[in-house]
Write an enzyme that holds these catalytic residues in place. Structure first.
Site, PDB file in Angstrom:
ATOM      1  N   GLU A 112       0.753  -1.332  -0.070  1.00 33.42           N
ATOM      2  CA  GLU A 112       0.002  -0.097  -0.111  1.00 33.42           C
ATOM      3  C   GLU A 112       0.960   1.190  -0.005  1.00 33.42           C
ATOM      4  O   GLU A 112       2.044   1.338   0.247  1.00 33.42           O
ATOM      5  CB  GLU A 112      -0.896   0.000   1.273  1.00 33.42           C
ATOM      6  CG  GLU A 112      -1.504  -1.072   1.559  1.00 33.42           C
ATOM      7  CD  GLU A 112      -2.631  -0.930   2.779  1.00 33.42           C
ATOM      8  OE1 GLU A 112      -1.911  -0.940   3.891  1.00 33.42           O
ATOM      9  OE2 GLU A 112      -3.801  -1.567   2.866  1.00 33.42           O
ATOM     10  N   LYS A 114       2.610   4.473   1.377  1.00 32.58           N
ATOM     11  CA  LYS A 114       2.810   5.225   2.678  1.00 32.58           C
ATOM     12  C   LYS A 114       2.624   6.866   2.728  1.00 32.58           C
ATOM     13  O   LYS A 114       3.387   7.492   2.179  1.00 32.58           O
ATOM     14  CB  LYS A 114       4.205   4.665   3.004  1.00 32.58           C
ATOM     15  CG  LYS A 114       4.594   5.178   4.462  1.00 32.58           C
ATOM     16  CD  LYS A 114       5.873   4.998   5.062  1.00 32.58           C
ATOM     17  CE  LYS A 114       6.170   5.277   6.186  1.00 32.58           C
ATOM     18  NZ  LYS A 114       5.904   6.595   6.668  1.00 32.58           N
ATOM     19  N   ASP A 116       2.281  10.576   3.384  1.00 34.50           N
ATOM     20  CA  ASP A 116       3.086  11.447   4.172  1.00 34.50           C
ATOM     21  C   ASP A 116       1.793  12.355   4.708  1.00 34.50           C
ATOM     22  O   ASP A 116       1.524  13.158   4.276  1.00 34.50           O
ATOM     23  CB  ASP A 116       3.860  12.242   3.188  1.00 34.50           C
ATOM     24  CG  ASP A 116       4.928  12.861   4.250  1.00 34.50           C
ATOM     25  OD1 ASP A 116       5.670  13.674   3.598  1.00 34.50           O
ATOM     26  OD2 ASP A 116       5.009  12.512   5.352  1.00 34.50           O
ATOM     27  N   TYR A 221      -7.577   8.985   4.431  1.00 35.50           N
ATOM     28  CA  TYR A 221      -7.707   7.537   3.664  1.00 35.50           C
ATOM     29  C   TYR A 221      -7.361   6.583   4.655  1.00 35.50           C
ATOM     30  O   TYR A 221      -6.229   6.566   5.388  1.00 35.50           O
ATOM     31  CB  TYR A 221      -6.594   7.599   2.443  1.00 35.50           C
ATOM     32  CG  TYR A 221      -6.811   8.567   1.431  1.00 35.50           C
ATOM     33  CD1 TYR A 221      -6.059   9.768   1.412  1.00 35.50           C
ATOM     34  CD2 TYR A 221      -7.872   8.322   0.330  1.00 35.50           C
ATOM     35  CE1 TYR A 221      -6.660  10.777   0.453  1.00 35.50           C
ATOM     36  CE2 TYR A 221      -8.141   9.114  -0.708  1.00 35.50           C
ATOM     37  CZ  TYR A 221      -7.345  10.350  -0.540  1.00 35.50           C
ATOM     38  OH  TYR A 221      -7.582  11.292  -1.476  1.00 35.50           O
ATOM     39  N   LYS A 311      11.130   2.628   2.429  1.00 37.73           N
ATOM     40  CA  LYS A 311      11.178   4.070   2.508  1.00 37.73           C
ATOM     41  C   LYS A 311      11.949   4.321   1.004  1.00 37.73           C
ATOM     42  O   LYS A 311      12.839   3.689   0.881  1.00 37.73           O
ATOM     43  CB  LYS A 311      12.121   4.603   3.388  1.00 37.73           C
ATOM     44  CG  LYS A 311      11.373   4.500   5.086  1.00 37.73           C
ATOM     45  CD  LYS A 311      10.085   5.380   5.093  1.00 37.73           C
ATOM     46  CE  LYS A 311      10.365   6.670   5.229  1.00 37.73           C
ATOM     47  NZ  LYS A 311      10.742   7.318   6.509  1.00 37.73           N
ATOM     48  N   CYS A 405      33.836  39.718   0.463  1.00 36.85           N
ATOM     49  CA  CYS A 405      32.788  39.191   1.226  1.00 36.85           C
ATOM     50  C   CYS A 405      31.428  40.140   0.567  1.00 36.85           C
ATOM     51  O   CYS A 405      31.600  41.333   0.302  1.00 36.85           O
ATOM     52  CB  CYS A 405      32.804  39.747   2.469  1.00 36.85           C
ATOM     53  SG  CYS A 405      31.388  39.403   3.730  1.00 36.85           S
ATOM     54  N   CYS A 408      30.197  42.567   3.562  1.00 36.38           N
ATOM     55  CA  CYS A 408      31.000  43.959   4.086  1.00 36.38           C
ATOM     56  C   CYS A 408      32.089  44.196   3.322  1.00 36.38           C
ATOM     57  O   CYS A 408      32.953  45.223   3.703  1.00 36.38           O
ATOM     58  CB  CYS A 408      31.587  43.502   5.383  1.00 36.38           C
ATOM     59  SG  CYS A 408      32.773  42.055   5.601  1.00 36.38           S
ATOM     60  N   CYS A 423      35.290  35.090   5.270  1.00 37.02           N
ATOM     61  CA  CYS A 423      35.369  36.422   5.726  1.00 37.02           C
ATOM     62  C   CYS A 423      36.033  36.694   7.129  1.00 37.02           C
ATOM     63  O   CYS A 423      35.468  36.174   8.080  1.00 37.02           O
ATOM     64  CB  CYS A 423      34.035  36.970   5.652  1.00 37.02           C
ATOM     65  SG  CYS A 423      33.864  38.781   6.029  1.00 37.02           S
ATOM     66  N   CYS A 429      31.317  42.419  10.093  1.00 38.87           N
ATOM     67  CA  CYS A 429      30.403  42.009   9.317  1.00 38.87           C
ATOM     68  C   CYS A 429      29.024  41.539   9.579  1.00 38.87           C
ATOM     69  O   CYS A 429      28.924  40.820  10.449  1.00 38.87           O
ATOM     70  CB  CYS A 429      31.322  40.403   8.626  1.00 38.87           C
ATOM     71  SG  CYS A 429      30.032  39.894   7.239  1.00 38.87           S
TER      72      CYS A 429
END
Length: 669
Positions: A112, A114, A116, A221, A311, A405, A408, A423, A429
């Site tokens: 069947e 599965k 979620d 269901y 799974k 960066c 900065c 950085c 920063c």
């Protein structure tokens, strides 16, 4: 026809069409015609409330709010399923079943979907819905009957006569189309969109106002039964047919498979249909079909021996990469983030995904404008796997390695032995400062409720925050905070109380909150347990840190360097001067877990893993991250995978959550 007879006719007719639509998948009328019948019944009941019956279809719109949910004890426990993550583990399950039955012949299984969603148990007494409850801990759940009455596919009254009491089990889900519609409306209203259909369904069922549950447009269901006063069928497949006849939606994808070969073939077929299903699934549930055989096989404390959940691997999807952004983390590491055209994958609409680092980006050869493959790693973290190069547009440029960066503009550094760019501007920063603050106040660290990502950014912009100590100076800005939009007196009081409460957090959470590179929650716990107080950690040299079990050279060097930096020492002293006093619960050598090592794996539903690990160490034991021959116990929840398999291979004792809780002194968790 008088109003009473008309109302009775409309109730029967609407429920007949509900069954045709949700159970038989064979509607006879249009949505507009259905709505006309429904509105006519509503009008009759509003004009004469005495004609409104408890099982009227109009009651699915929701009842008035309640103050809280009552608890409900299931007549038969709702057990978890063991998981199989590949054909090898599936074949091992088949062999266990055959061995237990002492047979070599192929076993007949029912495969069947599965789903979620959220597990639900419906109790019917003499054909009428009496109680609807969440799974909870498997033994006791929450009574959410008013909410369940708004869910499509849950009948108030059974179509066939089933006398006595019966528990019908199933899954409440939100369809993908509903999820997209609701999120579109939420965005238009300026509300936060739902994360994924599963969370939206779960949250919907736990609304105290069932009218809000009705707005989620959820579906149910069924997949089986719990306690039942009469024998409904001899096989699982016949049972599902009997439930369908009683009025429950049963998915048509369920199929009988004799032997492992047929089972593997059906699993592949279901995986191929996964994207086209109206709701999310994360695998296939396999059950021994013969119910007498199920009873012979029995159950463990965790789940039935006659069933397993296969799974699926992470779901993938294709979309277009619109841009690559360079993002600065709390330690200054600069990483590439992909901005994508939104795509539904693994139950979530993804618009951003990780590209890990520049080396990874180069190896995958991903460019702006490419059609890319997106995957939710472990069905959690979105990542870009690579580009579909056949669809690459001419002139697509290789991404350039940044030299400054992005926030900065400080020149980035590439440290020897590391693939990441950093950085070095720790103090100036803004991106690093914000990330450090967000990490420090997060749930796993100092857990300051009311100071989330948006508030941190807002307070930084206003100059109310600048570093970690500034959090504890916010009480001096009380009047200024109250004057801000959406920051009334009560919310400010709550925030300041949460900040004050955080001053006494355990030492391991404080150390974790400091954001030291490579120091996760487990390493922070190891340090706290070994040294006992902040001063001892701060003064430990490299050799002393290296002697701590679980800490290697790289971590020891990073911890020593962090605490030796003058800026960090000044910052720590400022926190202490402001009243922050991290507390360490000392491990008791005479505790009930003295000398014992625990590993926690899977989804733990009764408690947080960090709290359980602290309880173990407080009682003299050790919480480890991996299973070895030195492990004494593995505590496994739903979804436990390789750690559980290794524990069984090594003969390590495996406990479920109830068994672990039973070992704890009263009041520990």
């Amino acid at each position: 026809m008088d109003k009473s007879a008309r109302a009775a006719f409309l109730r029967r007719e609407i429920e007949r069409h509900n069954r045709l639509y949700y159970v038989e998948d064979a509607p006879e009328i249009s949505d507009a015609e259905y709505d006309r019948l429904f509105r006519e019944l509503q009008q009759i009941e509003e004009e004469d409330p005495s004609l409104r019956t408890p099982d009227s279809p109009t009651q699915r719109v929701g009842a008035p709010p309640v103050d809280h949910f009552e608890t409900h004890r299931h007549l038969e426990p709702m057990l978890s399923l063991d998981n199989a993550f590949g054909e090898e583990e599936l074949r091992a399950f088949d062999q266990r079943v055959k061995k237990a039955l002492e047979q070599d012949d192929d076993v007949e299984y029912l495969a069947e979907l599965k789903l979620d969603g959220l597990s639900m148990s419906l109790t019917y007494v003499d054909g009428l819905l009496a109680t609807a409850a969440t799974r909870g801990d498997g033994t006791t759940g929450e009574n959410v009957t008013p909410n369940a009455k708004t869910v499509r596919g849950i009948p108030y009254r059974l179509d066939t006569e089933i006398l006595g009491t019966i528990e019908v089990r199933g899954e409440v889900v939100m369809h993908k189309s509903v999820f997209e519609d609701l999120n579109r409306l939420r965005v238009e209203r300026g509300d936060q969109p739902f994360v994924n259909p599963r969370n939206a369904a779960s949250g919907g069922m736990r609304q105290l106002d069932s009218r809000m549950t009705a707005e989620r447009r959820l579906n149910f269901y069924c997949y089986g039964t719990g306690a039942c006063d009469e024998t409904l069928a001899d096989t699982q497949s016949a049972l599902m047919q009997r439930l369908k006849e009683a009025g429950f939606p049963v998915r048509k994808e369920g199929a009988l498979c004799r032997g492992i070969g047929a089972l593997e073939k059906r699993i592949k077929e279901i995986e191929q249909m996964r994207p086209s299903l109206p709701f999310g699934i994360d695998g296939v549930v396999i059950k021994v079909n013969d119910i007498a055989t199920q009873k012979r096989l029995g159950s463990t404390a965790r789940g039935p021996r006659w069933a397993i959940a296969y799974k699926f691997s992470a779901e993938q999807a294709f979309t277009v990469l619109d841009a690559i952004e360079w993002q600065v983390g709390r330690t200054g590491v600069v990483t590439p983030v992909a901005h994508l055209q939104p795509v539904f994958v693994g139950g979530v609409t993804v618009s951003r995904a990780t590209l890990h680092n520049f080396d990874d980006l180069s190896k995958k050869d991903v460019r702006v404008g490419d059609t890319v493959i997106v995957q939710r790693a472990g069905d959690v973290i979105p990542e870009v796997l690579g580009a579909v190069k056949d669809k690459r547009k001419k002139g697509a440029r290789v991404p350039a390695l940044p030299t400054r960066c992005p926030v900065c503009k400080t020149t980035l550094v590439e440290e020897e032995g590391y693939v990441a760019l950093r950085c070095p501007n720790r103090k100036g920063c803004e991106a690093q400062i914000q990330a450090k603050l967000e990490h420090f106040v997060s749930r796993g660290a100092m857990d300051i409720e009311g100071l989330g990502e948006k508030q941190v950014a807002r307070f930084l912009e206003l100059g109310l925050l600048s570093d970690l100590p500034s959090i504890y100076r916010l009480k001096g800005h009380r009047d200024e905070l109250i004057g801000l939009d959406r920051m009334g007196e009560q919310s400010v009081s709550n925030l300041l109380s949460a900040i004050e409460e955080s001053k006494q957090r355990p030492l391991d959470r404080f150390v974790f909150g400091l954001g030291i590179r490579y120091v996760g929650d487990r390493t922070a716990s190891d340090l706290a347990r070994e040294f006992g107080d902040l001063a001892s950690i701060q003064d430990a040299d490299y050799e002393r840190l290296l002697a701590v079990e679980g800490i290697g050279p790289k971590v020891a060097s990073e911890v020593q360097e962090w605490f030796e930096l003058e800026d960090n020492r000044v910052m720590l002293q400022a926190l202490l001067d402001l009243g922050v006093s991290p507390a360490q619960t000392e491990a008791r050598s005479e505790g009930v877990f003295a000398g014992k090592t625990f590993v926690f794996t899977g989804k733990l539903e009764r408690f947080e893993r960090s709290a359980a690990e602290r309880a173990v160490t407080a009682l003299g034991g050790k919480a480890a991250g991996s299973v070895s021959k030195n492990t004494d116990y593995v505590v496994a929840g739903p979804g436990a995978g390789s750690k559980l398999a290794k524990a069984e291979q090594l003969g390590v004792a495996v406990l479920d959550e109830e068994e672990f809780l039973g070992m704890l002194p009263e009041g520990t968790l």
